[in-house]
Design a protein around this motif. Structure first.
Motif, PDB file in Angstrom:
ATOM      1  N   ALA A  28     -36.133 -58.695 -63.613  1.00 15.81           N
ATOM      2  CA  ALA A  28     -35.851 -57.922 -62.399  1.00 15.81           C
ATOM      3  C   ALA A  28     -36.326 -58.672 -61.153  1.00 15.81           C
ATOM      4  O   ALA A  28     -35.619 -58.724 -60.142  1.00 15.81           O
ATOM      5  CB  ALA A  28     -36.511 -56.552 -62.479  1.00 15.81           C
ATOM      6  N   GLU A  29     -37.505 -59.258 -61.229  1.00  7.51           N
ATOM      7  CA  GLU A  29     -38.077 -60.015 -60.096  1.00  7.51           C
ATOM      8  C   GLU A  29     -37.148 -61.129 -59.637  1.00  7.51           C
ATOM      9  O   GLU A  29     -37.001 -61.378 -58.437  1.00  7.51           O
ATOM     10  CB  GLU A  29     -39.426 -60.595 -60.544  1.00  7.51           C
ATOM     11  N   LEU A  30     -36.510 -61.809 -60.590  1.00  4.42           N
ATOM     12  CA  LEU A  30     -35.700 -62.992 -60.279  1.00  4.42           C
ATOM     13  C   LEU A  30     -34.203 -62.699 -60.189  1.00  4.42           C
ATOM     14  O   LEU A  30     -33.428 -63.595 -59.878  1.00  4.42           O
ATOM     15  CB  LEU A  30     -35.936 -64.072 -61.335  1.00  4.42           C
ATOM     16  N   GLY A  31     -33.799 -61.470 -60.476  1.00  2.00           N
ATOM     17  CA  GLY A  31     -32.379 -61.157 -60.488  1.00  2.00           C
ATOM     18  C   GLY A  31     -31.659 -61.827 -61.641  1.00  2.00           C
ATOM     19  O   GLY A  31     -30.475 -62.157 -61.540  1.00  2.00           O
ATOM     20  N   LEU A  32     -32.368 -62.013 -62.742  1.00  2.56           N
ATOM     21  CA  LEU A  32     -31.780 -62.637 -63.927  1.00  2.56           C
ATOM     22  C   LEU A  32     -30.897 -61.614 -64.629  1.00  2.56           C
ATOM     23  O   LEU A  32     -31.376 -60.560 -65.033  1.00  2.56           O
ATOM     24  CB  LEU A  32     -32.889 -63.116 -64.869  1.00  2.56           C
ATOM     25  N   PRO A  33     -29.595 -61.890 -64.739  1.00  6.23           N
ATOM     26  CA  PRO A  33     -28.711 -60.916 -65.386  1.00  6.23           C
ATOM     27  C   PRO A  33     -29.169 -60.608 -66.812  1.00  6.23           C
ATOM     28  O   PRO A  33     -29.670 -61.482 -67.509  1.00  6.23           O
ATOM     29  CB  PRO A  33     -27.348 -61.623 -65.405  1.00  6.23           C
ATOM     30  N   GLN A  34     -28.989 -59.370 -67.206  1.00  2.00           N
ATOM     31  CA  GLN A  34     -29.271 -58.958 -68.577  1.00  2.00           C
ATOM     32  C   GLN A  34     -28.018 -58.335 -69.143  1.00  2.00           C
ATOM     33  O   GLN A  34     -27.573 -57.333 -68.599  1.00  2.00           O
ATOM     34  CB  GLN A  34     -30.426 -57.953 -68.599  1.00  2.00           C
ATOM     35  N   PRO A  35     -27.398 -58.854 -70.161  1.00  2.00           N
ATOM     36  CA  PRO A  35     -27.789 -60.076 -70.847  1.00  2.00           C
ATOM     37  C   PRO A  35     -27.696 -61.299 -69.931  1.00  2.00           C
ATOM     38  O   PRO A  35     -26.988 -61.287 -68.937  1.00  2.00           O
ATOM     39  CB  PRO A  35     -26.781 -60.197 -71.992  1.00  2.00           C
ATOM     40  N   LEU A  86     -46.717 -68.533 -74.930  1.00  2.00           N
ATOM     41  CA  LEU A  86     -45.285 -68.756 -74.766  1.00  2.00           C
ATOM     42  C   LEU A  86     -44.687 -67.813 -73.733  1.00  2.00           C
ATOM     43  O   LEU A  86     -43.935 -68.249 -72.860  1.00  2.00           O
ATOM     44  CB  LEU A  86     -44.562 -68.599 -76.110  1.00  2.00           C
ATOM     45  N   ALA A  87     -45.012 -66.521 -73.788  1.00  2.00           N
ATOM     46  CA  ALA A  87     -44.437 -65.561 -72.834  1.00  2.00           C
ATOM     47  C   ALA A  87     -44.769 -65.955 -71.398  1.00  2.00           C
ATOM     48  O   ALA A  87     -43.899 -65.932 -70.524  1.00  2.00           O
ATOM     49  CB  ALA A  87     -44.936 -64.148 -73.136  1.00  2.00           C
ATOM     50  N   GLY A  88     -46.017 -66.318 -71.141  1.00  2.00           N
ATOM     51  CA  GLY A  88     -46.422 -66.715 -69.793  1.00  2.00           C
ATOM     52  C   GLY A  88     -45.710 -67.963 -69.318  1.00  2.00           C
ATOM     53  O   GLY A  88     -45.317 -68.060 -68.151  1.00  2.00           O
ATOM     54  N   GLN A  89     -45.522 -68.927 -70.217  1.00  2.00           N
ATOM     55  CA  GLN A  89     -44.826 -70.153 -69.830  1.00  2.00           C
ATOM     56  C   GLN A  89     -43.339 -69.909 -69.598  1.00  2.00           C
ATOM     57  O   GLN A  89     -42.752 -70.476 -68.676  1.00  2.00           O
ATOM     58  CB  GLN A  89     -45.040 -71.246 -70.872  1.00  2.00           C
ATOM     59  N   VAL A  90     -42.722 -69.048 -70.404  1.00  6.94           N
ATOM     60  CA  VAL A  90     -41.310 -68.727 -70.185  1.00  6.94           C
ATOM     61  C   VAL A  90     -41.133 -68.080 -68.812  1.00  6.94           C
ATOM     62  O   VAL A  90     -40.255 -68.464 -68.036  1.00  6.94           O
ATOM     63  CB  VAL A  90     -40.768 -67.810 -71.309  1.00  6.94           C
ATOM     64  N   SER A  91     -41.989 -67.105 -68.496  1.00  8.94           N
ATOM     65  CA  SER A  91     -41.904 -66.422 -67.202  1.00  8.94           C
ATOM     66  C   SER A  91     -42.032 -67.398 -66.043  1.00  8.94           C
ATOM     67  O   SER A  91     -41.231 -67.385 -65.100  1.00  8.94           O
ATOM     68  CB  SER A  91     -42.989 -65.347 -67.084  1.00  8.94           C
ATOM     69  N   GLN A  92     -43.048 -68.256 -66.092  1.00  9.08           N
ATOM     70  CA  GLN A  92     -43.272 -69.173 -64.983  1.00  9.08           C
ATOM     71  C   GLN A  92     -42.191 -70.243 -64.913  1.00  9.08           C
ATOM     72  O   GLN A  92     -41.768 -70.640 -63.822  1.00  9.08           O
ATOM     73  CB  GLN A  92     -44.649 -69.819 -65.073  1.00  9.08           C
ATOM     74  N   ALA A  93     -41.711 -70.712 -66.060  1.00  9.01           N
ATOM     75  CA  ALA A  93     -40.627 -71.701 -66.047  1.00  9.01           C
ATOM     76  C   ALA A  93     -39.370 -71.107 -65.406  1.00  9.01           C
ATOM     77  O   ALA A  93     -38.667 -71.793 -64.653  1.00  9.01           O
ATOM     78  CB  ALA A  93     -40.335 -72.189 -67.458  1.00  9.01           C
ATOM     79  N   LEU A  94     -39.100 -69.831 -65.661  1.00 12.35           N
ATOM     80  CA  LEU A  94     -37.957 -69.181 -65.017  1.00 12.35           C
ATOM     81  C   LEU A  94     -38.183 -69.014 -63.517  1.00 12.35           C
ATOM     82  O   LEU A  94     -37.249 -69.176 -62.725  1.00 12.35           O
ATOM     83  CB  LEU A  94     -37.667 -67.836 -65.686  1.00 12.35           C
ATOM     84  N   ARG A  95     -39.415 -68.711 -63.109  1.00 16.71           N
ATOM     85  CA  ARG A  95     -39.713 -68.646 -61.666  1.00 16.71           C
ATOM     86  C   ARG A  95     -39.469 -70.006 -61.011  1.00 16.71           C
ATOM     87  O   ARG A  95     -38.912 -70.088 -59.918  1.00 16.71           O
ATOM     88  CB  ARG A  95     -41.160 -68.211 -61.447  1.00 16.71           C
ATOM     89  N   ASN A  96     -39.918 -71.060 -61.669  1.00 14.33           N
ATOM     90  CA  ASN A  96     -39.728 -72.403 -61.116  1.00 14.33           C
ATOM     91  C   ASN A  96     -38.242 -72.760 -61.068  1.00 14.33           C
ATOM     92  O   ASN A  96     -37.782 -73.405 -60.122  1.00 14.33           O
ATOM     93  CB  ASN A  96     -40.514 -73.421 -61.940  1.00 14.33           C
ATOM     94  N   THR A  97     -37.479 -72.319 -62.062  1.00 13.21           N
ATOM     95  CA  THR A  97     -36.040 -72.535 -62.066  1.00 13.21           C
ATOM     96  C   THR A  97     -35.400 -71.807 -60.887  1.00 13.21           C
ATOM     97  O   THR A  97     -34.522 -72.359 -60.202  1.00 13.21           O
ATOM     98  CB  THR A  97     -35.435 -72.062 -63.405  1.00 13.21           C
ATOM     99  N   ALA A  98     -35.844 -70.584 -60.623  1.00 10.97           N
ATOM    100  CA  ALA A  98     -35.329 -69.815 -59.484  1.00 10.97           C
ATOM    101  C   ALA A  98     -35.592 -70.546 -58.174  1.00 10.97           C
ATOM    102  O   ALA A  98     -34.737 -70.544 -57.276  1.00 10.97           O
ATOM    103  CB  ALA A  98     -35.962 -68.421 -59.449  1.00 10.97           C
ATOM    104  N   GLY A 138     -35.781 -73.814 -57.772  1.00  9.05           N
ATOM    105  CA  GLY A 138     -34.820 -74.906 -57.721  1.00  9.05           C
ATOM    106  C   GLY A 138     -33.433 -74.427 -57.335  1.00  9.05           C
ATOM    107  O   GLY A 138     -32.751 -75.049 -56.521  1.00  9.05           O
ATOM    108  N   LEU A 139     -33.016 -73.314 -57.922  1.00 14.49           N
ATOM    109  CA  LEU A 139     -31.721 -72.742 -57.568  1.00 14.49           C
ATOM    110  C   LEU A 139     -31.672 -72.379 -56.087  1.00 14.49           C
ATOM    111  O   LEU A 139     -30.707 -72.696 -55.392  1.00 14.49           O
ATOM    112  CB  LEU A 139     -31.442 -71.501 -58.424  1.00 14.49           C
ATOM    113  N   ALA A 140     -32.722 -71.710 -55.607  1.00 12.88           N
ATOM    114  CA  ALA A 140     -32.763 -71.276 -54.210  1.00 12.88           C
ATOM    115  C   ALA A 140     -32.676 -72.465 -53.257  1.00 12.88           C
ATOM    116  O   ALA A 140     -32.020 -72.385 -52.207  1.00 12.88           O
ATOM    117  CB  ALA A 140     -34.025 -70.464 -53.940  1.00 12.88           C
ATOM    118  N   ALA A 141     -33.308 -73.572 -53.609  1.00 14.99           N
ATOM    119  CA  ALA A 141     -33.266 -74.759 -52.754  1.00 14.99           C
ATOM    120  C   ALA A 141     -31.847 -75.290 -52.593  1.00 14.99           C
ATOM    121  O   ALA A 141     -31.531 -75.941 -51.604  1.00 14.99           O
ATOM    122  CB  ALA A 141     -34.175 -75.846 -53.325  1.00 14.99           C
TER     123      ALA A 141
END
Length: 133
Positions: A98-105, A46-58, A60-63
């Motif tokens: 941090a890699e994706l600039g995902l705000p925390q929270p 699950l952790a690996g899939q969450v990380s990669q799904a967020l990378r893929n989302t990033a 899409g956002l960047a595009a």
């Protein structure tokens, strides 16, 4: 920044996301559900899939000219969700924040348990909504 995140006093705390987002801008961006697939395949955890799904989302956002700073809402769909999986889920988010600039929270988010997603082995799918100028 076109998106302001907040958690008004009296709302459930602590949670790993803000409760409210207010956005100004003329372009709305919707990123369809992203899963953990990458060039090396699909992580089995699950952790690996969450990380990669967020990378893929990033990606899409960047595009669309957006980043996670522009995100007004995230939706996570997790197969077979139980609360004892929260540590694995959070580890996946923390690994790439941090890699994706995902705000925390994070921006306002929903975590929705589902029985199955579109393909065997897929454990998580992420949707994002954003607003940019």
């Amino acid at each position: 920044m076109t998106t302001q995140l907040s958690s008004p006093e009296g709302m459930l705390a602590p949670v790993p996301y803000h409760h409210v987002s207010v956005a100004t801008g003329s372009r709305h961006v919707e990123v369809a559900g992203q899963v953990g697939h990458h060039d090396d395949g699909l992580p089995t955890d699950l952790a690996g899939q969450v990380s990669q799904a967020l990378r893929n989302t990033a990606r899409g956002l960047a595009a669309a000219g957006a980043t996670f700073a522009d995100v007004t809402r995230l939706r996570f769909f997790v197969v077979g969700w139980t609360v004892d999986r929260m540590d694995d889920f959070t580890a996946g988010v923390d690994a790439v924040a941090a890699e994706l600039g995902l705000p925390q929270p994070m921006p306002p988010a929903s975590l929705i348990g589902v029985e199955i997603l579109f393909e065997p082995g897929v454990l998580v799918e992420v949707e994002a909504s954003a607003v940019v100028d």
